[in-house]
Design a protein around this motif. Structure first.
Motif, PDB file in Angstrom:
ATOM      1  N   THR A 147       8.253 -43.861 -37.693  1.00 21.91           N
ATOM      2  CA  THR A 147       7.279 -44.783 -38.285  1.00 21.91           C
ATOM      3  C   THR A 147       5.853 -44.393 -37.916  1.00 21.91           C
ATOM      4  N   THR A 199      13.417 -42.890 -31.576  1.00 31.02           N
ATOM      5  CA  THR A 199      13.389 -42.095 -32.802  1.00 31.02           C
ATOM      6  C   THR A 199      12.729 -42.865 -33.935  1.00 31.02           C
ATOM      7  N   MET A 200      13.089 -44.138 -34.072  1.00 35.59           N
ATOM      8  CA  MET A 200      12.494 -44.963 -35.125  1.00 35.59           C
ATOM      9  C   MET A 200      10.983 -45.096 -34.922  1.00 35.59           C
ATOM     10  N   LYS A 201      10.572 -45.250 -33.691  1.00 32.74           N
ATOM     11  CA  LYS A 201       9.137 -45.366 -33.432  1.00 32.74           C
ATOM     12  C   LYS A 201       8.421 -44.077 -33.804  1.00 32.74           C
TER      13      LYS A 201
END
Length: 125
Positions: free
Chosen positions: A26, A21-23
């Motif tokens: 970003t 999710t973070m990838k």
């Protein structure tokens, strides 16, 4: 695969989901900031062009409109160029490993190799 207990797997799966999710978030920020930077750079280019380009001593009127089909086609083709060059480079770069992988795959299932009576061919590697 690692034969760890289910408790460990549950924790690592959740951590993996958070990382994915973070990838994705970003990557969205990176794409948006690149688009904004391109827009600002193009706007600066247009302003500099207006300041320096003249026609017979008169300032040249430069219009950049998204309603002009030539502008849309130019933006589309200009946006495609990096992908075309990247695909070409990637295709050439990937050929030797693919050839080596096919060679290894073709000899891996041979019974004599699997029992250790013979060795795989390395002539194509």
């Amino acid at each position: 695969m690692s034969k760890l207990p289910n408790e460990v797997r549950n924790v690592t799966d959740q951590l993996d989901a958070v990382g994915n999710t973070m990838k994705a978030v970003t990557k969205g920020y990176a794409i948006a900031s690149a688009g904004l930077a391109a827009l600002v750079l193009f706007g600066s280019y247009v302003q500099e062009l207006k300041a320096h380009v003249t026609r017979n001593g008169e300032p040249f009127v430069f219009e950049f409109s998204l309603t002009d089909p030539k502008v849309i086609i130019g933006l589309f083709l200009g946006g495609l160029l990096p992908f075309i060059f990247t695909r070409s480079a990637w295709t050439q770069w990937a050929k030797p490993p693919a050839r080596s992988s096919r060679s290894a795959t073709s000899t891996a299932g041979t019974p004599r190799i699997m029992t250790g009576q013979d060795t795989p061919s390395t002539e194509h590697a």
